[in-house]
Design an enzyme around this catalytic site. Structure first.
Site, PDB file in Angstrom:
ATOM      1  CD1 TRP A   4      -2.283  -2.103   1.816  1.00 18.09           C
ATOM      2  CD2 TRP A   4      -3.191  -1.225  -0.291  1.00 18.09           C
ATOM      3  NE1 TRP A   4      -3.247  -2.714   1.387  1.00 18.09           N
ATOM      4  CE2 TRP A   4      -3.613  -2.174   0.159  1.00 18.09           C
ATOM      5  CE3 TRP A   4      -3.175  -0.373  -1.308  1.00 18.09           C
ATOM      6  CZ2 TRP A   4      -4.589  -2.697  -0.862  1.00 18.09           C
ATOM      7  CZ3 TRP A   4      -4.296  -0.854  -2.151  1.00 18.09           C
ATOM      8  CH2 TRP A   4      -5.035  -1.860  -1.962  1.00 18.09           C
ATOM      9  CG  ASP A  52      -3.164   3.899   4.091  1.00 20.50           C
ATOM     10  OD1 ASP A  52      -4.370   3.598   4.646  1.00 20.50           O
ATOM     11  OD2 ASP A  52      -3.196   3.368   2.931  1.00 20.50           O
ATOM     12  CE  LYS A  65      -8.996  -3.187   3.395  1.00 22.61           C
ATOM     13  NZ  LYS A  65      -8.003  -2.115   2.619  1.00 22.61           N
TER      14      LYS A  65
HETATM   15  C1  PLP Z   1      -7.526  -1.582   1.312  1.00 17.90           C
HETATM   16  C2  PLP Z   1      -6.263  -0.739   1.531  1.00 17.90           C
HETATM   17  C3  PLP Z   1      -6.072   0.326   0.729  1.00 17.90           C
HETATM   18  C4  PLP Z   1      -6.997   0.547  -0.529  1.00 17.90           C
HETATM   19  O1  PLP Z   1      -8.345   0.976  -0.207  1.00 17.90           O
HETATM   20  P1  PLP Z   1      -9.408   1.030  -1.281  1.00 17.90           P
HETATM   21  O2  PLP Z   1     -10.585   1.670  -0.650  1.00 17.90           O
HETATM   22  O3  PLP Z   1      -9.575  -0.057  -2.050  1.00 17.90           O
HETATM   23  O4  PLP Z   1      -8.957   2.209  -2.317  1.00 17.90           O
HETATM   24  C5  PLP Z   1      -5.112   1.403   0.822  1.00 17.90           C
HETATM   25  N1  PLP Z   1      -4.199   1.262   1.963  1.00 17.90           N
HETATM   26  C6  PLP Z   1      -4.401   0.297   2.852  1.00 17.90           C
HETATM   27  C7  PLP Z   1      -3.591   0.283   4.109  1.00 17.90           C
HETATM   28  C8  PLP Z   1      -5.545  -0.750   2.851  1.00 17.90           C
HETATM   29  O5  PLP Z   1      -5.649  -1.502   3.645  1.00 17.90           O
END
Ligand code: PLP
Length: 361
Positions: free
Chosen positions: A102, A172, A196
């Site tokens: 990511w 993030d 998540k």
């Molecule tokens: C799932 C995830 C993403 C991507 O998320 P989307 O909503 O599909 O764009 C980005 N960063 C992390 C840490 C993730 O777990």
């Protein structure tokens, strides 16, 4: 019907009481004769829903008053671009700490807008640890430092907050927001896709210090300007009303559970239970991540022989343990054990793993 223990990385399990309440309110929300999904966002009713969701999130995370909370769309992936678009603010480079898929993707997107300095990368070690503060090569002139504090695929979680001096720190937190106590004031911006650990997909939460707003790169779409969203209470256009409503129910549920402090204790216990089972399996199961940096939310593990993977998945599903297949880039299994996963679910998985190892030894 019996519900499974759902270990999906995302979209992921939601608390059962939340789903029940949503089901109860589906045809008739609070006596209005319609579901929240069918209601204009320009109504006092929905304004109450979004205001309560924000207030509860602020309370749960202890978000200081000088931070805006934005309810956006486009997923965490859109934030990979929105962060540089909004936070470069006349500067030409940003620092990226790369600890997995990511943060790698975030860096790739940032390259479209600025020079990128890799402050640290653990790629050479297959992304199995979080670099220590002393390993970060930070540029004091960078516009911001970007970190993914929990790498969902590799299962690497930062055990500390990188110290970046006066350079704004951007995180993030998609896959571990609300799973542990954090000091929001150490970050300039936090973002998280909801699917998540917050609610259903379709909502992205951004928490941003307000002094950073208002200098986006020129020529960008209006919707990519954080300040426009902040000035319009996340309702410049139609927001993802149902996802915001669901997130609000999850926040209420979290508060009822004792908030983030209680969740963190439970998450520590759940993660310990699972990692002990892996480490105590005599090499039958393996997790390659440095123990101090192991994620409490996403636990990847491999089996002694990958020929057993398909059997493991089939038998675990039959035992009511769903969605354990690992990400294709890592292989093996991955158990995502977000807030809604009870300790009993992890114990059921661990019992299954022991039994499986004994039968397929
Ligand atoms: C799932 C995830 C993403 C991507 O998320 P989307 O909503 O599909 O764009 C980005 N960063 C992390 C840490 C993730 O777990």
């Amino acid at each position: 019907m019996t519900r499974v223990y759902n270990f999906s990385a995302g979209p992921a399990a939601l608390p059962e009481p939340v789903l029940r309440q949503a089901a109860e309110e589906m045809l008739d929300w609070h006596g209005r004769g319609m579901s929240i999904m069918e209601m204009s966002h320009r109504t006092p009713d929905f304004e109450g829903v979004i205001a309560a969701a924000e207030a509860d999130l602020r309370e749960l995370m202890g978000i200081p008053a000088n931070y805006k909370v934005l309810f956006l769309q486009g997923g965490a992936t859109l934030q990979f671009g929105m962060v540089p678009i909004n936070l470069l603010r006349g500067k030409t480079s940003a620092d990226y700490i790369v600890t997995g898929s990511w943060s790698e993707k975030a860096l790739g997107e940032a390259k479209r807008y600025c020079d990128v300095n890799v402050a640290a990368s653990t790629a050479a070690a297959n992304y199995t640890y979080a670099p220590m503060q002393s390993e970060l090569k930070l540029d004091p002139n960078a516009a911001f430092v970007h970190v993914c504090t929990n790498e969902t695929i590799m299962g690497v979680e930062f055990p500390y907050v990188p110290e970046t001096g006066n350079v704004p720190l951007v995180a993030d937190m998609s896959s571990h927001i609300l799973s542990r106590e954090i000091d929001v004031s150490k970050y300039a911006l936090i973002y998280a896709g909801a699917q998540k650990n917050i609610g259903p997909v379709g909502l992205t939460v951004v928490i941003v210090r307000e002094d950073l707003l208002g200098q986006p790169l020129p020529g960008m779409p209006t919707l990519l300007d954080y300040k426009v969203h902040a000035d319009n209470g996340s309702m410049l256009n139609t927001p993802p009303t149902f996802a915001i409503y669901m997130a609000g129910l999850v926040f209420k549920w979290l508060k009822g559970q004792g908030g983030v402090t209680t969740m963190e204790q439970m998450n520590i216990a759940k993660a310990r239970c699972l990692y002990e089972a892996i480490d105590g399996s005599g090499g039958y199961y393996r997790n390659p991540v440095r123990p101090t940096d192991r994620s409490r939310m996403n636990v990847p593990f491999t089996l002694v022989d990958d020929a057993l993977d398909a059997i493991f998945l089939k038998e675990s599903l039959a035992a009511g343990l769903s969605s354990l297949k690992g990400h294709k880039s890592v292989g093996g299994m991955r158990a995502s054990i977000y807030n809604p996963m009870p300790l009993a679910g992890v114990e059921a998985l661990v019992d299954f793993m022991r039994d499986f190892a004994a039968r397929h030894g």
